[in-house]
Design a protein around this motif. Structure first.
Motif, mmCIF file in Angstrom:
data_model
loop_
_atom_site.group_PDB
_atom_site.id
_atom_site.type_symbol
_atom_site.label_atom_id
_atom_site.label_comp_id
_atom_site.label_asym_id
_atom_site.label_seq_id
_atom_site.Cartn_x
_atom_site.Cartn_y
_atom_site.Cartn_z
ATOM 1 N N VAL A 135 -8.348 -4.488 10.866
ATOM 2 C CA VAL A 135 -6.817 -4.121 10.923
ATOM 3 C C VAL A 135 -6.221 -5.536 10.065
ATOM 4 O O VAL A 135 -6.405 -6.616 10.355
ATOM 5 C CB VAL A 135 -6.280 -4.253 12.278
ATOM 6 C CG1 VAL A 135 -4.886 -4.398 12.442
ATOM 7 C CG2 VAL A 135 -7.168 -3.029 13.017
ATOM 8 N N GLU A 138 -0.888 -7.429 7.817
ATOM 9 C CA GLU A 138 0.400 -6.508 7.391
ATOM 10 C C GLU A 138 0.279 -5.307 8.402
ATOM 11 O O GLU A 138 1.458 -4.760 8.585
ATOM 12 C CB GLU A 138 0.233 -5.698 6.077
ATOM 13 C CG GLU A 138 0.332 -6.572 5.071
ATOM 14 C CD GLU A 138 -0.763 -7.704 4.581
ATOM 15 O OE1 GLU A 138 -1.849 -7.520 5.209
ATOM 16 O OE2 GLU A 138 -0.416 -8.617 3.733
ATOM 17 N N GLU A 139 -0.665 -4.755 8.816
ATOM 18 C CA GLU A 139 -0.546 -3.801 9.801
ATOM 19 C C GLU A 139 -0.403 -4.561 11.239
ATOM 20 O O GLU A 139 0.414 -3.783 12.212
ATOM 21 C CB GLU A 139 -1.854 -2.961 10.041
ATOM 22 C CG GLU A 139 -2.129 -1.828 8.685
ATOM 23 C CD GLU A 139 -1.391 -0.605 8.498
ATOM 24 O OE1 GLU A 139 -0.787 -0.109 9.802
ATOM 25 O OE2 GLU A 139 -0.938 -0.078 7.626
ATOM 26 N N ILE A 300 -2.776 1.629 15.506
ATOM 27 C CA ILE A 300 -3.104 1.211 14.274
ATOM 28 C C ILE A 300 -4.591 0.968 14.073
ATOM 29 O O ILE A 300 -4.985 1.317 12.930
ATOM 30 C CB ILE A 300 -2.123 -0.144 14.266
ATOM 31 C CG1 ILE A 300 -0.649 -0.001 14.263
ATOM 32 C CG2 ILE A 300 -2.634 -1.021 13.134
ATOM 33 C CD1 ILE A 300 0.109 -1.031 14.776
ATOM 34 N N ARG A 306 -0.305 4.688 8.932
ATOM 35 C CA ARG A 306 -0.237 3.507 8.314
ATOM 36 C C ARG A 306 1.037 2.979 8.445
ATOM 37 O O ARG A 306 2.193 3.933 8.302
ATOM 38 C CB ARG A 306 -0.648 3.487 7.069
ATOM 39 C CG ARG A 306 -2.333 3.717 6.816
ATOM 40 C CD ARG A 306 -3.102 2.703 6.123
ATOM 41 N NE ARG A 306 -4.384 2.947 6.038
ATOM 42 C CZ ARG A 306 -5.177 2.223 7.011
ATOM 43 N NH1 ARG A 306 -4.601 1.467 7.924
ATOM 44 N NH2 ARG A 306 -6.345 2.311 7.174
ATOM 45 N N SER A 308 2.164 -0.223 7.081
ATOM 46 C CA SER A 308 2.350 -1.406 6.290
ATOM 47 C C SER A 308 3.010 -1.025 5.142
ATOM 48 O O SER A 308 3.745 -1.741 4.354
ATOM 49 C CB SER A 308 0.949 -1.990 6.163
ATOM 50 O OG SER A 308 0.104 -1.137 5.487
#
Ligand code: ZN
Ligand code: ZN
Length: 340
Positions: A135, A138-139, A300, A306, A308
């Motif tokens: 992960v 950004e996520e 996530i 997604r 991000s």
């Protein structure tokens, strides 16, 4: 070390030199890697905030010192700033964000800092989540906002097959669109005043997205729902002015979910007879508990959705004032991310 601060309502965010926090038994010291700017952060800097003054709560970092069992140096974590006590009237009733402890808890000094301390109570109450290697940062900065949205979805009573409208396509509105899409909404309508946000809503799954000043949002919702209107309307903006727009999209017996945190003292004149005769339920949803942050991390981590791609800008901590200015301009940005 550097940490951000702002005088509420001043429109300016500055960095100041502060001591690296010292940790006690049960506590963690975390080196910030990434942190998202939340709508409530913007409210704290530009508006009349109703939430506690600490800035930066969508934060991910590396543990650099640990005096807490089960956490070791080098682990990458998300740390939720608020926790509930688990043993009060509100906690027993599942109203964790209403717990008297909730708003008193925080990370120190804030998320927009080179380092922050996670107090013992936060660690003990499960607020620190380890982020799997696959992960990205950004996520991971979406764990808290997605947790908030998951709680809103649950409180709205949404079920697969239902139709929804989202009024306001900021980062939270966009997250709602992605969640409702993945959870099997039969129809998603979105409204915003900014062309770039209307386009984004369509791109990420809204069946209809429009500017309610140019087109009739209620009509657009009714057209796709046999003239009834949608089952759930989400007000995903702090602007109370948009409330009648959200309300107008609802079917009889529908649920209005008030999600965007309004400014202190905001009032709205609603037609009570309209709400009464249509048996409209008005539900609000504030913040998130560990129940949903854990779900958000698993969601996530699974890669099913997604988030991000909602990040439009990245700034360094040293550029925080500029980052807030960009995040405050709905024509320019969606999610703005600060990196160390
Ligand atoms: Zn937030
Ligand atoms: Zn409690």
């Amino acid at each position: 070390m550097k940490a951000a601060y702002s005088v509420p309502g001043s429109g300016v965010v500055k960095l100041r030199e502060v001591e690296v926090p010292k940790i006690d038994d049960g506590e963690l010291l975390v080196k910030m890697r990434a942190v998202g700017i939340c709508g409530t952060d913007l409210e704290k800097v530009y508006g009349k905030p109703i939430t506690p003054p600490m800035l930066g709560h969508e934060v991910v970092g590396d543990i650099v010192d640990s005096r807490a069992e089960g956490y070791v140096v080098g682990e990458r974590v998300f740390a939720h700033h608020h926790v509930s006590c688990g043993k009060c009237y509100y906690c027993y009733h599942g109203d964790y964000t209403m717990c008297p402890l909730f708003l008193k808890t925080t990370i120190i000094p804030c998320g927009f800092a080179e380092y922050f301390k996670v107090p013992r109570i936060n660690v003990e109450r499960g607020a620190v989540l380890k982020i799997p290697d696959h992960v990205s940062d950004e996520e991971a900065i979406f764990i808290e906002p997605v947790g908030c949205a998951l709680k809103g979805v649950k409180r709205s009573g949404f079920k697969p097959g239902m139709s929804v409208s989202i009024t306001g396509v900021g980062p939270m509105g966009a997250i709602f669109i992605k969640l409702f899409k993945a959870f099997g909404a039969s129809f998603i309508a979105a409204a915003d005043l900014v062309p770039f946000r209307i386009d984004l809503a369509k791109r990420i799954g809204a069946n209809v997205a429009l500017n309610p000043r140019e087109e009739d949002f209620a009509e657009a919702c009714k057209r796709e729902t046999d003239g009834r209107g949608v089952d759930i309307a989400v007000l995903a903006t702090p602007s109370v002015k948009a409330l009648p727009t959200a309300l107008s999209t609802l079917r009889k017996g529908g649920v209005l979910l008030i999600f965007g945190a309004p400014e202190k003292g905001e009032k709205s004149l609603l037609d009570f007879s309209y709400i009464f005769l249509r048996e409209i339920s008005i539900i609000t949803s504030y913040s998130t508990s560990e129940l949903e942050t854990n779900l958000a991390l698993r969601l996530i981590s699974s890669g099913v959705i997604r988030f991000s791609d909602l990040i439009t800008h990245k700034f360094k901590l040293s550029e925080i004032d500029e980052a807030f200015k960009v995040a405050h301009d709905p024509h320019k940005s969606m999610k703005v991310m600060i990196v160390a």
